[in-house]
Design a protein around this motif. Structure first.
Motif, short mmCIF file in Angstrom:
data_model
loop_
_atom_site.label_atom_id
_atom_site.label_comp_id
_atom_site.label_asym_id
_atom_site.label_seq_id
_atom_site.Cartn_x
_atom_site.Cartn_y
_atom_site.Cartn_z
N VAL A 177 0.85 -1.20 0.00
CA VAL A 177 0.00 0.00 0.00
C VAL A 177 0.88 1.24 0.00
O VAL A 177 1.95 1.25 0.60
N ASN A 178 0.42 2.30 -0.67
CA ASN A 178 0.98 3.64 -0.46
C ASN A 178 -0.18 4.56 -0.11
O ASN A 178 -1.10 4.75 -0.92
N GLN A 179 -0.16 5.10 1.11
CA GLN A 179 -1.24 5.99 1.57
C GLN A 179 -0.79 7.44 1.33
O GLN A 179 0.16 7.91 1.94
N ILE A 180 -1.49 8.12 0.42
CA ILE A 180 -1.07 9.47 0.02
C ILE A 180 -2.27 10.41 -0.05
O ILE A 180 -3.41 9.97 -0.26
N GLU A 181 -1.98 11.68 0.13
CA GLU A 181 -3.04 12.70 0.01
C GLU A 181 -3.72 12.56 -1.36
O GLU A 181 -3.06 12.66 -2.39
N THR A 182 -5.02 12.32 -1.35
CA THR A 182 -5.75 12.17 -2.62
C THR A 182 -7.19 12.64 -2.41
O THR A 182 -7.90 12.13 -1.54
N HIS A 183 -7.60 13.63 -3.17
CA HIS A 183 -8.96 14.18 -3.09
C HIS A 183 -9.24 14.89 -4.42
O HIS A 183 -8.35 14.96 -5.28
N PRO A 184 -10.44 15.43 -4.61
CA PRO A 184 -10.77 15.98 -5.94
C PRO A 184 -9.84 17.11 -6.40
O PRO A 184 -9.72 17.35 -7.60
N PHE A 185 -9.16 17.79 -5.46
CA PHE A 185 -8.30 18.91 -5.87
C PHE A 185 -6.85 18.47 -6.09
O PHE A 185 -6.03 19.23 -6.58
N TYR A 186 -6.53 17.25 -5.67
CA TYR A 186 -5.19 16.68 -5.86
C TYR A 186 -5.39 15.19 -6.13
O TYR A 186 -5.40 14.37 -5.22
N GLN A 187 -5.60 14.87 -7.41
CA GLN A 187 -6.16 13.57 -7.76
C GLN A 187 -5.12 12.46 -7.93
O GLN A 187 -5.47 11.30 -8.01
N ARG A 188 -3.86 12.82 -8.04
CA ARG A 188 -2.75 11.86 -8.09
C ARG A 188 -2.89 10.88 -9.26
O ARG A 188 -2.70 9.66 -9.08
N VAL A 189 -3.19 11.38 -10.42
CA VAL A 189 -3.43 10.51 -11.57
C VAL A 189 -2.15 9.77 -11.96
O VAL A 189 -2.17 8.55 -12.19
N ASP A 190 -1.02 10.48 -11.99
CA ASP A 190 0.25 9.82 -12.36
C ASP A 190 0.67 8.82 -11.29
O ASP A 190 1.15 7.72 -11.61
N ASP A 191 0.50 9.21 -10.03
CA ASP A 191 0.84 8.27 -8.94
C ASP A 191 0.00 7.01 -9.07
O ASP A 191 0.50 5.89 -8.90
#
Ligand code: NAP
Length: 285
Positions: A157-171
Protein backbone atom coordinates in the motif's frame (compact mmCIF):
# COMPACT_ATOMS: atom_id res chain seq x y z
CA UNK A 1 -16.91 -8.71 4.84
CA UNK A 2 -20.22 -7.47 3.50
CA UNK A 3 -18.91 -4.51 1.52
CA UNK A 4 -16.34 -4.27 -1.27
CA UNK A 5 -12.70 -5.12 -0.69
CA UNK A 6 -9.49 -4.80 -2.68
CA UNK A 7 -6.96 -7.59 -2.86
CA UNK A 8 -3.42 -6.55 -1.96
CA UNK A 9 -0.36 -7.81 -3.86
CA UNK A 10 0.09 -10.65 -1.32
CA UNK A 11 -3.54 -11.79 -1.53
CA UNK A 12 -4.65 -10.12 1.73
CA UNK A 13 -8.10 -8.54 1.48
CA UNK A 14 -8.51 -4.91 2.55
CA UNK A 15 -11.85 -3.08 2.79
CA UNK A 16 -12.19 -0.32 0.20
CA UNK A 17 -13.57 2.07 2.82
CA UNK A 18 -12.25 2.64 6.31
CA UNK A 19 -12.27 5.05 9.21
CA UNK A 20 -9.47 7.59 9.88
CA UNK A 21 -8.48 8.81 13.33
CA UNK A 22 -6.02 11.66 12.71
CA UNK A 23 -6.53 14.67 15.00
CA UNK A 24 -8.82 12.79 17.38
CA UNK A 25 -6.64 13.64 20.34
CA UNK A 26 -9.22 13.16 23.07
CA UNK A 27 -9.01 9.43 23.85
CA UNK A 28 -12.64 9.13 24.98
CA UNK A 29 -13.84 10.80 21.78
CA UNK A 30 -11.56 8.55 19.75
CA UNK A 31 -12.82 5.37 21.41
CA UNK A 32 -16.42 6.50 20.99
CA UNK A 33 -15.93 7.39 17.30
CA UNK A 34 -14.18 4.12 16.46
CA UNK A 35 -16.96 2.22 18.30
CA UNK A 36 -19.56 4.08 16.24
CA UNK A 37 -17.64 3.33 13.05
CA UNK A 38 -17.52 -0.38 13.88
CA UNK A 39 -21.23 -0.38 14.76
CA UNK A 40 -21.96 1.36 11.45
CA UNK A 41 -20.14 -1.36 9.53
CA UNK A 42 -16.65 0.02 8.86
CA UNK A 43 -14.12 -2.80 9.02
CA UNK A 44 -10.89 -0.85 8.44
CA UNK A 45 -9.50 1.44 11.14
CA UNK A 46 -6.52 3.68 10.41
CA UNK A 47 -4.34 5.06 13.20
CA UNK A 48 -0.65 5.92 13.69
CA UNK A 49 1.80 6.05 16.57
CA UNK A 50 2.04 9.80 15.90
CA UNK A 51 -1.72 10.27 16.43
CA UNK A 52 -1.20 9.20 20.05
CA UNK A 53 -4.58 7.49 20.16
CA UNK A 54 -3.69 3.84 19.56
CA UNK A 55 -4.87 2.93 23.10
CA UNK A 56 -8.33 4.31 22.34
CA UNK A 57 -8.51 2.48 19.01
CA UNK A 58 -7.49 -0.72 20.81
CA UNK A 59 -10.17 -0.26 23.50
CA UNK A 60 -12.88 0.27 20.90
CA UNK A 61 -11.81 -2.93 19.11
CA UNK A 62 -11.62 -4.84 22.39
CA UNK A 63 -15.11 -3.70 23.45
CA UNK A 64 -16.71 -4.29 20.06
CA UNK A 65 -18.88 -7.27 19.19
CA UNK A 66 -17.06 -7.47 15.86
CA UNK A 67 -14.50 -10.29 15.93
CA UNK A 68 -10.87 -9.11 15.75
CA UNK A 69 -10.25 -11.09 12.54
CA UNK A 70 -13.02 -9.15 10.78
CA UNK A 71 -11.31 -5.81 11.44
CA UNK A 72 -8.44 -4.54 9.31
CA UNK A 73 -6.16 -2.48 11.58
CA UNK A 74 -3.49 -0.14 10.23
CA UNK A 75 -0.92 1.79 12.20
CA UNK A 76 2.22 3.68 11.19
CA UNK A 77 5.83 4.11 12.18
CA UNK A 78 6.86 7.70 12.94
CA UNK A 79 10.12 9.24 11.62
CA UNK A 80 11.86 9.22 15.03
CA UNK A 81 11.75 5.40 14.97
CA UNK A 82 13.24 4.94 11.49
CA UNK A 83 15.96 2.29 11.36
CA UNK A 84 16.06 -1.49 11.87
CA UNK A 85 16.09 -1.93 15.67
CA UNK A 86 13.98 1.12 16.44
CA UNK A 87 11.31 -0.03 14.00
CA UNK A 88 11.08 -3.42 15.70
CA UNK A 89 10.76 -1.72 19.09
CA UNK A 90 8.22 0.83 17.84
CA UNK A 91 6.13 -1.96 16.32
CA UNK A 92 5.96 -3.79 19.67
CA UNK A 93 5.01 -0.59 21.48
CA UNK A 94 2.21 0.06 18.97
CA UNK A 95 0.92 -3.50 19.38
CA UNK A 96 0.99 -3.06 23.18
CA UNK A 97 -0.95 0.19 23.01
CA UNK A 98 -3.46 -1.37 20.62
CA UNK A 99 -3.57 -4.51 22.82
CA UNK A 100 -3.37 -6.64 19.71
CA UNK A 101 -1.20 -9.63 18.90
CA UNK A 102 -0.91 -8.90 15.19
CA UNK A 103 -1.47 -5.98 12.81
CA UNK A 104 -3.12 -6.04 9.42
CA UNK A 105 -1.03 -3.27 7.91
CA UNK A 106 2.07 -1.43 9.12
CA UNK A 107 3.11 1.67 7.17
CA UNK A 108 6.24 3.82 7.14
CA UNK A 109 4.49 7.12 7.87
CA UNK A 110 6.95 9.47 6.15
CA UNK A 111 9.68 8.88 3.54
CA UNK A 112 12.45 10.20 5.79
CA UNK A 113 15.37 8.81 7.79
CA UNK A 114 16.61 5.24 7.47
CA UNK A 115 13.58 3.89 5.63
CA UNK A 116 15.57 0.95 4.24
CA UNK A 117 16.49 -0.17 7.76
CA UNK A 118 12.82 0.20 8.70
CA UNK A 119 11.74 -1.75 5.66
CA UNK A 120 14.06 -4.64 6.48
CA UNK A 121 12.61 -4.78 10.00
CA UNK A 122 9.12 -4.70 8.53
CA UNK A 123 9.98 -7.51 6.11
CA UNK A 124 11.10 -9.56 9.14
CA UNK A 125 7.89 -8.74 11.06
CA UNK A 126 5.94 -9.77 7.98
CA UNK A 127 7.90 -13.05 7.66
CA UNK A 128 7.26 -13.75 11.35
CA UNK A 129 3.51 -13.34 10.80
CA UNK A 130 3.18 -10.35 13.14
CA UNK A 131 1.76 -8.17 10.38
CA UNK A 132 -0.29 -9.32 7.40
CA UNK A 133 0.91 -6.60 5.00
CA UNK A 134 3.50 -3.80 5.00
CA UNK A 135 3.49 -0.54 3.12
CA UNK A 136 4.38 3.12 2.99
CA UNK A 137 2.79 6.53 3.18
CA UNK A 138 3.58 9.87 1.56
CA UNK A 139 6.06 8.23 -0.85
CA UNK A 140 6.35 9.77 -4.32
CA UNK A 141 6.90 7.21 -7.10
CA UNK A 142 10.70 7.64 -7.09
CA UNK A 143 10.82 6.76 -3.37
CA UNK A 144 8.54 3.75 -3.90
CA UNK A 145 10.82 2.60 -6.72
CA UNK A 146 13.91 3.00 -4.51
CA UNK A 147 12.31 0.70 -1.93
CA UNK A 148 11.22 -1.82 -4.57
CA UNK A 149 14.59 -2.15 -6.29
CA UNK A 150 16.65 -2.46 -3.10
CA UNK A 151 14.44 -4.87 -1.14
CA UNK A 152 12.52 -8.13 -1.44
CA UNK A 153 8.95 -7.22 -0.52
CA UNK A 154 7.07 -4.75 -2.73
CA UNK A 155 4.98 -2.39 -0.55
CA UNK A 156 1.36 -3.54 -0.45
CA UNK A 157 0.00 0.00 0.00
CA UNK A 158 0.98 3.64 -0.46
CA UNK A 159 -1.24 5.99 1.57
CA UNK A 160 -1.07 9.47 0.02
CA UNK A 161 -3.04 12.70 0.01
CA UNK A 162 -5.75 12.17 -2.62
CA UNK A 163 -8.96 14.18 -3.09
CA UNK A 164 -10.77 15.98 -5.94
CA UNK A 165 -8.30 18.91 -5.87
CA UNK A 166 -5.19 16.68 -5.86
CA UNK A 167 -6.16 13.57 -7.76
CA UNK A 168 -2.75 11.86 -8.09
CA UNK A 169 -3.43 10.51 -11.57
CA UNK A 170 0.25 9.82 -12.36
CA UNK A 171 0.84 8.27 -8.94
CA UNK A 172 -2.20 6.05 -9.44
CA UNK A 173 -0.88 4.84 -12.78
CA UNK A 174 2.57 4.14 -11.33
CA UNK A 175 1.18 2.34 -8.27
CA UNK A 176 -1.11 0.27 -10.44
CA UNK A 177 1.80 -0.73 -12.67
CA UNK A 178 3.75 -2.05 -9.66
CA UNK A 179 0.72 -3.56 -7.92
CA UNK A 180 0.88 -1.23 -4.93
CA UNK A 181 -2.59 -0.36 -3.60
CA UNK A 182 -3.35 3.36 -3.67
CA UNK A 183 -4.96 4.59 -0.45
CA UNK A 184 -6.26 8.14 -0.03
CA UNK A 185 -5.66 10.22 3.06
CA UNK A 186 -7.61 13.45 3.44
CA UNK A 187 -10.42 12.41 1.06
CA UNK A 188 -12.25 15.65 1.94
CA UNK A 189 -9.05 17.71 1.90
CA UNK A 190 -9.89 18.26 5.58
CA UNK A 191 -12.65 20.64 4.44
CA UNK A 192 -10.48 22.93 2.30
CA UNK A 193 -11.87 24.65 -0.83
CA UNK A 194 -15.30 24.57 0.78
CA UNK A 195 -15.54 20.94 -0.33
CA UNK A 196 -18.68 20.11 1.70
CA UNK A 197 -20.65 22.83 -0.13
CA UNK A 198 -18.79 22.61 -3.43
CA UNK A 199 -21.16 23.45 -6.33
CA UNK A 200 -19.92 20.74 -8.68
CA UNK A 201 -19.93 17.99 -6.06
CA UNK A 202 -23.28 18.93 -4.53
CA UNK A 203 -24.99 19.18 -7.92
CA UNK A 204 -23.67 15.73 -8.90
CA UNK A 205 -24.89 14.45 -5.53
CA UNK A 206 -28.35 15.96 -6.05
CA UNK A 207 -28.91 13.61 -8.99
CA UNK A 208 -28.62 10.63 -6.64
CA UNK A 209 -29.91 12.12 -3.38
CA UNK A 210 -26.34 12.12 -2.03
CA UNK A 211 -24.05 14.68 -0.38
CA UNK A 212 -20.71 16.06 -1.59
CA UNK A 213 -18.81 13.75 0.79
CA UNK A 214 -20.66 10.72 -0.51
CA UNK A 215 -19.84 11.76 -4.08
CA UNK A 216 -16.14 12.12 -3.19
CA UNK A 217 -15.99 8.71 -1.54
CA UNK A 218 -17.82 7.12 -4.43
CA UNK A 219 -15.42 8.79 -6.89
CA UNK A 220 -12.42 7.33 -4.99
CA UNK A 221 -14.00 3.87 -4.74
CA UNK A 222 -14.76 3.87 -8.49
CA UNK A 223 -11.07 4.67 -9.09
CA UNK A 224 -10.21 1.58 -6.91
CA UNK A 225 -8.66 3.83 -4.28
CA UNK A 226 -9.14 2.92 -0.62
CA UNK A 227 -10.55 5.85 1.39
CA UNK A 228 -10.43 6.46 5.15
CA UNK A 229 -12.61 9.48 5.99
CA UNK A 230 -12.51 10.78 9.56
CA UNK A 231 -15.36 12.20 11.61
CA UNK A 232 -16.24 12.46 15.28
CA UNK A 233 -19.95 12.96 14.52
CA UNK A 234 -22.17 9.90 14.45
CA UNK A 235 -24.43 11.20 11.67
CA UNK A 236 -21.40 11.94 9.48
CA UNK A 237 -19.83 8.55 10.26
CA UNK A 238 -23.09 7.03 9.00
CA UNK A 239 -23.30 9.37 6.00
CA UNK A 240 -19.74 8.55 4.93
CA UNK A 241 -20.50 4.83 4.95
CA UNK A 242 -23.70 5.14 2.94
CA UNK A 243 -22.00 5.02 -0.46
CA UNK A 244 -22.64 1.53 -1.75
CA UNK A 245 -26.10 2.03 -3.24
CA UNK A 246 -25.31 4.35 -6.13
CA UNK A 247 -22.81 4.70 -8.96
CA UNK A 248 -21.37 7.82 -10.56
CA UNK A 249 -21.68 7.93 -14.33
CA UNK A 250 -18.61 8.28 -16.54
CA UNK A 251 -19.77 11.84 -17.21
CA UNK A 252 -19.75 12.57 -13.44
CA UNK A 253 -16.26 11.05 -13.18
CA UNK A 254 -15.06 13.31 -16.01
CA UNK A 255 -16.63 16.36 -14.40
CA UNK A 256 -14.86 15.63 -11.11
CA UNK A 257 -11.58 15.06 -13.01
CA UNK A 258 -11.72 18.73 -13.99
CA UNK A 259 -11.45 19.83 -10.34
CA UNK A 260 -7.86 18.61 -10.16
CA UNK A 261 -5.38 21.37 -9.26
CA UNK A 262 -2.49 18.90 -9.43
CA UNK A 263 -0.77 19.89 -6.21
CA UNK A 264 -1.05 19.37 -2.48
CA UNK A 265 -3.37 21.60 -0.49
CA UNK A 266 -1.16 20.98 2.56
CA UNK A 267 2.56 20.80 1.73
CA UNK A 268 4.99 19.01 -0.53
CA UNK A 269 6.85 16.04 0.90
CA UNK A 270 9.75 17.22 -1.25
CA UNK A 271 9.96 20.66 0.35
CA UNK A 272 13.31 20.70 2.24
CA UNK A 273 11.85 22.86 5.01
CA UNK A 274 9.04 20.34 5.57
CA UNK A 275 11.49 17.41 5.49
CA UNK A 276 13.39 19.18 8.27
CA UNK A 277 10.30 20.12 10.27
CA UNK A 278 8.66 16.70 10.12
CA UNK A 279 11.93 14.97 10.98
CA UNK A 280 12.31 17.14 14.06
CA UNK A 281 8.92 16.24 15.57
CA UNK A 282 9.43 13.76 18.40
CA UNK A 283 6.41 12.26 20.10
CA UNK A 284 6.26 10.54 23.47
CA UNK A 285 5.57 7.18 21.86
P1 NAP B 1 -10.61 14.21 5.95
O1 NAP B 1 -11.14 12.84 6.23
O2 NAP B 1 -10.40 14.67 4.56
O3 NAP B 1 -11.51 15.31 6.63
C1 NAP B 1 -11.87 15.25 7.98
C2 NAP B 1 -12.72 16.49 8.26
O4 NAP B 1 -13.95 16.41 7.56
C3 NAP B 1 -13.04 16.65 9.72
O5 NAP B 1 -12.96 18.03 10.01
C4 NAP B 1 -14.49 16.17 9.80
O6 NAP B 1 -15.17 16.87 10.83
C5 NAP B 1 -15.04 16.58 8.45
N1 NAP B 1 -16.11 15.69 7.98
C6 NAP B 1 -16.06 14.33 7.89
N2 NAP B 1 -17.20 13.86 7.35
C7 NAP B 1 -17.99 14.93 7.11
C8 NAP B 1 -19.29 15.06 6.57
N3 NAP B 1 -19.98 14.00 6.16
N4 NAP B 1 -19.80 16.33 6.46
C9 NAP B 1 -19.09 17.41 6.86
N5 NAP B 1 -17.86 17.33 7.40
C10 NAP B 1 -17.31 16.10 7.51
O7 NAP B 1 -9.19 14.42 6.70
P2 NAP B 1 -8.15 13.55 7.49
O8 NAP B 1 -8.70 13.13 8.80
O9 NAP B 1 -6.89 14.31 7.49
O10 NAP B 1 -7.92 12.26 6.57
C11 NAP B 1 -8.56 11.03 6.79
C12 NAP B 1 -7.63 10.03 7.47
O11 NAP B 1 -6.46 9.81 6.69
C13 NAP B 1 -7.06 10.53 8.81
O12 NAP B 1 -8.01 10.53 9.84
C14 NAP B 1 -5.91 9.59 8.98
O13 NAP B 1 -6.35 8.32 9.44
C15 NAP B 1 -5.35 9.52 7.56
N6 NAP B 1 -4.29 10.54 7.32
C16 NAP B 1 -3.04 10.09 7.03
C17 NAP B 1 -2.01 10.98 6.78
C18 NAP B 1 -0.65 10.46 6.45
O14 NAP B 1 0.33 11.23 6.46
N7 NAP B 1 -0.52 9.18 6.18
C19 NAP B 1 -2.24 12.36 6.82
C20 NAP B 1 -3.53 12.82 7.10
C21 NAP B 1 -4.54 11.89 7.33
P3 NAP B 1 -15.75 16.15 12.15
O15 NAP B 1 -14.73 15.17 12.63
O16 NAP B 1 -15.95 17.30 13.08
O17 NAP B 1 -17.03 15.51 11.72
Amino acid sequence: MDYPIVELNNGVEMPILGFGTYQIDDLDVCEQSVSEALDTGYRLIDTAAAYQNEEAVGSAIENSDVPREDIFVTTKLWVQDAGYESTKNAFERSLDRLELDYLDLYLIHQPYGDVHGSWQAMEDLYEEGKVRAIGVSNFHPDRVMDLIVHNDVVPAVNQIETHPFYQRVDDAEFLDQYDVQHQSWGPFAEGKNDIFEHDVLTSIGDQYGKTATQVVLRWLIQRDIVAIPKSVHEERITENFDVFDFELSSEDMETIAELNEGESLFFSHRDPEMVKQLSEIEYDI
